[in-house]
Design a protein around this motif. Structure first.
Motif, short mmCIF file in Angstrom:
data_model
loop_
_atom_site.label_atom_id
_atom_site.label_comp_id
_atom_site.label_asym_id
_atom_site.label_seq_id
_atom_site.Cartn_x
_atom_site.Cartn_y
_atom_site.Cartn_z
N ALA A 102 0.83 -1.21 0.00
CA ALA A 102 0.00 0.00 0.00
C ALA A 102 0.86 1.26 0.00
O ALA A 102 0.56 2.24 -0.71
CB ALA A 102 -0.92 0.00 1.21
N VAL A 103 1.94 1.24 0.75
CA VAL A 103 2.83 2.41 0.82
C VAL A 103 3.46 2.69 -0.54
O VAL A 103 3.61 3.85 -0.94
CB VAL A 103 3.92 2.18 1.89
N HIS A 104 3.80 1.64 -1.26
CA HIS A 104 4.45 1.81 -2.56
C HIS A 104 3.46 2.00 -3.71
O HIS A 104 3.85 2.47 -4.79
CB HIS A 104 5.35 0.60 -2.86
N ASN A 105 2.19 1.66 -3.47
CA ASN A 105 1.18 1.77 -4.53
C ASN A 105 -0.11 2.38 -3.98
O ASN A 105 -1.19 1.78 -4.11
CB ASN A 105 0.87 0.39 -5.12
N PRO A 106 -0.03 3.55 -3.37
CA PRO A 106 -1.21 4.10 -2.67
C PRO A 106 -2.43 4.32 -3.56
O PRO A 106 -3.55 3.96 -3.19
CB PRO A 106 -0.69 5.41 -2.08
N TRP A 107 -2.23 4.93 -4.74
CA TRP A 107 -3.37 5.22 -5.60
C TRP A 107 -3.98 3.94 -6.15
O TRP A 107 -5.22 3.82 -6.29
CB TRP A 107 -2.97 6.15 -6.74
N LEU A 108 -3.16 2.96 -6.44
CA LEU A 108 -3.66 1.69 -6.94
C LEU A 108 -4.49 0.99 -5.87
O LEU A 108 -5.59 0.48 -6.15
CB LEU A 108 -2.50 0.80 -7.38
#
Length: 205
Positions: A102-108
């Motif tokens: 989640a931290v590395h892909n927040p918008w996804l």
């Protein structure tokens, strides 16, 4: 994620090229401004090309979310494989991997779980893969219950509780609602571990 090379795709790979371009687009500004023409331009293909694979914007977003769940599940499975067979260690590793994704892909992640743009049930492949993570958690819960390490009860209900905690912590972190803890060195890892460990205490048999 690297930008798709405008000349890198070949026949049969257009769909994946468009999905990668769509993920890149979402990672910059969310799904609200995405459309097929913009994604086609980002992928370096004609405006008509996306319609070979996607009927409309919602179909593209469904494919993007499907890929997101595949990527998240792969991260979770890898985390499980790298731990011992203890259900608690597996859940601890799973929770860490979930938060890091989640931290590395927040918008996804926001789009994968929002339910505002599309309804998962309308896209069978997306709906199916979205359930895979639940099954991964429930398998660990069931194994822990069989060995008496984890409390008795509905494995489905316990899985809902575990997923709620993992996802809740991840969302609060990417929405910057856990400051100042997450601003400290190693803060994200620390609060993730505290959340998981607190949950695990209540799950012991």
């Amino acid at each position: 994620m690297d930008k798709p090379d405008k000349k890198s795709y070949h026949h049969g790979d257009l769909r994946n090229t468009l999905i990668r371009a769509g993920i890149e687009f979402i990672s910059e500004s969310g799904a609200s401004g995405i459309d097929l023409r913009k994604v086609a331009r980002r992928a370096g293909v004609s405006h008509a090309a996306p319609y070979r694979h996607f009927a409309d914007k919602k179909a593209l977003i469904a494919a993007i979310c499907e890929e997101g769940f595949n990527l998240l599940s792969a991260e979770i499975e890898q985390a499980i494989l790298m731990t011992d067979r203890s259900p608690f260690e597996q859940l601890r590793s799973m929770g860490h991997a979930y938060v890091q994704f989640a931290v590395h892909n927040p918008w996804l992640v926001r789009e994968m779980f929002s339910g505002l743009t599309i309804e998962r049930e309308a896209y069978p492949a997306l709906y199916q893969v979205s359930k895979k993570l639940f099954q991964l958690i429930e398998n660990i819960v069931a194994a822990g219950q069989r060995t008496g390490q984890m409390k008795e009860g509905s494995s489905e209900e316990l899985t809902c509780v575990i997923w709620s905690m993992m996802h809740g912590a991840a969302i609060l972190i990417i929405e910057n609602q856990m400051k100042p803890i997450t601003m400290q060195m190693g803060g994200i890892e620390h609060i993730s571990r505290v959340c998981i460990d607190s949950l695990l205490l209540g799950l012991r048999g």
